[in-house]
Every structure is written in structure tokens, then in C-alpha cells.
Scaffold this motif. Structure first.
Motif, PDB file in Angstrom:
ATOM      1  N   GLN A   1      40.581  29.103 -10.257  1.00  0.00           N
ATOM      2  CA  GLN A   1      41.831  28.361 -10.308  1.00  0.00           C
ATOM      3  C   GLN A   1      42.921  29.129  -9.563  1.00  0.00           C
ATOM      4  N   ASN A   2      43.755  28.419  -8.852  1.00  0.00           N
ATOM      5  CA  ASN A   2      44.862  29.041  -8.130  1.00  0.00           C
ATOM      6  C   ASN A   2      46.161  28.880  -8.924  1.00  0.00           C
ATOM      7  N   GLU A   3      47.231  29.468  -8.409  1.00  0.00           N
ATOM      8  CA  GLU A   3      48.513  29.408  -9.119  1.00  0.00           C
ATOM      9  C   GLU A   3      49.037  27.982  -9.248  1.00  0.00           C
ATOM     10  N   ALA A   4      48.758  27.151  -8.262  1.00  0.00           N
ATOM     11  CA  ALA A   4      49.234  25.766  -8.293  1.00  0.00           C
ATOM     12  C   ALA A   4      48.418  24.901  -9.262  1.00  0.00           C
ATOM     13  N   GLY A   5      47.255  25.397  -9.676  1.00  0.00           N
ATOM     14  CA  GLY A   5      46.426  24.636 -10.596  1.00  0.00           C
ATOM     15  C   GLY A   5      45.643  23.508  -9.942  1.00  0.00           C
ATOM     16  N   ASP A   6      45.508  23.572  -8.619  1.00  0.00           N
ATOM     17  CA  ASP A   6      44.820  22.487  -7.917  1.00  0.00           C
ATOM     18  C   ASP A   6      43.636  22.971  -7.077  1.00  0.00           C
ATOM     19  N   ALA A   7      42.986  24.046  -7.519  1.00  0.00           N
ATOM     20  CA  ALA A   7      41.882  24.617  -6.748  1.00  0.00           C
ATOM     21  C   ALA A   7      40.732  23.625  -6.573  1.00  0.00           C
ATOM     22  N   ALA A   8      40.379  22.910  -7.636  1.00  0.00           N
ATOM     23  CA  ALA A   8      39.281  21.936  -7.537  1.00  0.00           C
ATOM     24  C   ALA A   8      39.653  20.813  -6.570  1.00  0.00           C
ATOM     25  N   TYR A   9      40.885  20.360  -6.635  1.00  0.00           N
ATOM     26  CA  TYR A   9      41.357  19.323  -5.719  1.00  0.00           C
ATOM     27  C   TYR A   9      41.272  19.818  -4.275  1.00  0.00           C
ATOM     28  N   ARG A  10      41.709  21.050  -4.034  1.00  0.00           N
ATOM     29  CA  ARG A  10      41.677  21.604  -2.668  1.00  0.00           C
ATOM     30  C   ARG A  10      40.240  21.721  -2.154  1.00  0.00           C
ATOM     31  N   ARG A  11      39.303  22.090  -3.020  1.00  0.00           N
ATOM     32  CA  ARG A  11      37.898  22.188  -2.606  1.00  0.00           C
ATOM     33  C   ARG A  11      37.353  20.797  -2.286  1.00  0.00           C
ATOM     34  N   ALA A  12      37.710  19.821  -3.113  1.00  0.00           N
ATOM     35  CA  ALA A  12      37.273  18.441  -2.869  1.00  0.00           C
ATOM     36  C   ALA A  12      37.850  17.923  -1.555  1.00  0.00           C
ATOM     37  N   LEU A  13      39.092  18.249  -1.292  1.00  0.00           N
ATOM     38  CA  LEU A  13      39.730  17.836  -0.045  1.00  0.00           C
ATOM     39  C   LEU A  13      39.046  18.484   1.161  1.00  0.00           C
ATOM     40  N   ALA A  14      38.680  19.756   1.031  1.00  0.00           N
ATOM     41  CA  ALA A  14      37.966  20.438   2.123  1.00  0.00           C
ATOM     42  C   ALA A  14      36.622  19.759   2.387  1.00  0.00           C
ATOM     43  N   LEU A  15      35.922  19.369   1.325  1.00  0.00           N
ATOM     44  CA  LEU A  15      34.654  18.650   1.503  1.00  0.00           C
ATOM     45  C   LEU A  15      34.886  17.304   2.180  1.00  0.00           C
ATOM     46  N   ALA A  16      35.923  16.598   1.755  1.00  0.00           N
ATOM     47  CA  ALA A  16      36.236  15.301   2.361  1.00  0.00           C
ATOM     48  C   ALA A  16      36.519  15.464   3.851  1.00  0.00           C
TER      49      ALA A  16
END
Length: 120
Positions: A41-56
Motif C-alpha cells: 500500500q502507498n501513502e495515497a492508499g491507491d496502490a491496487a488501483y495503480r497496479r490495475a491501471l498499469a495492467l489496463a
């Protein structure tokens, strides 16, 4: 869980998890093949979202027609035996043959450039 879990991780491990009601953490879930990625998890709390976006973003340049039929072949193929699944795969691939995207992919490969798919 009784139908999808055994298909995802195998019957014996699925039974173990279902019968014990054990909760697994992210690392264990990844190690048994239940999930594909674990991120800190990152400070913004959106690490999973960022990984999903990278996959997209990784998926986005791929041909939309091919992606659509690949998804269909996987989803339908997982519900049937291998021989039927291979027939589904063949039928899905046949749908890509007459498309402009297929020709674009072949031309791009020949010209050593990235394809510009339009979903046609």
C-alpha cells in the motif's frame, strides 16, 4: 466458492480452505494462485488501483477484436472439457480472420512498427 475456487487453485486446496474457513493474506493468496499480484500500500492508499491501471495500459494497445474473442474463449472454455474448449477457441479465432485489425497486425509486423487497431 465451491465451484470457482477448485477450478482456480485445485480441489484439495479448495477443500482445505472451505472446510477450515481459513482466511489467507495477500502473499499466500498469490502463492497458491488465487490472485495474480500483491502490492504494498502507498501513502495515497491507491496502490491496487495503480497496479490495475498499469495492467489496463498494458492491455490497451492490443487489438480489441482479438481481446474480445480471447476473453470469450477463456470464459466459455473453462466451463467445458478440453476438446470442446479447443473448438470454442477455433471458432473465436475464425472471427478474427476477416477483420481489418488482423490485416493491420500483419502489416505492422511486416513493417516492424506498432499496430494501430481500430476494432474493425
Amino acid at each position: 466458492g465451491t465451484q470457482r475456487l477448485p477450478r482456480a487453485i485445485g480441489v484439495s486446496l479448495a477443500k482445505e480452505l472451505i472446510f477450515s474457513a481459513r482466511i489467507v493474506d495477500g502473499e499466500e493468496a498469490k502463492s497458491i494462485g488465487l490472485i495474480s499480484h500483491v502490492v504494498e500500500q502507498n501513502e495515497a492508499g491507491d496502490a491496487a488501483y495503480r497496479r490495475a491501471l498499469a495492467l489496463a495500459r498494458e492491455f490497451l494497445p492490443q487489438g480489441p477484436v482479438a481481446m474480445r474473442v480471447a476473453k470469450l474463449a477463456i470464459d466459455q472454455g473453462m466451463e467445458v472439457d478440453l476438446v470442446t474448449g479447443l473448438a470454442i477457441e477455433e471458432a473465436c479465432y475464425a472471427q478474427t480472420i476477416p477483420t481489418k485489425d488482423r490485416i493491420e497486425g500483419l502489416l505492422a509486423f511486416k513493417e516492424k512498427r506498432s499496430p494501430r487497431y481500430k476494432g474493425e
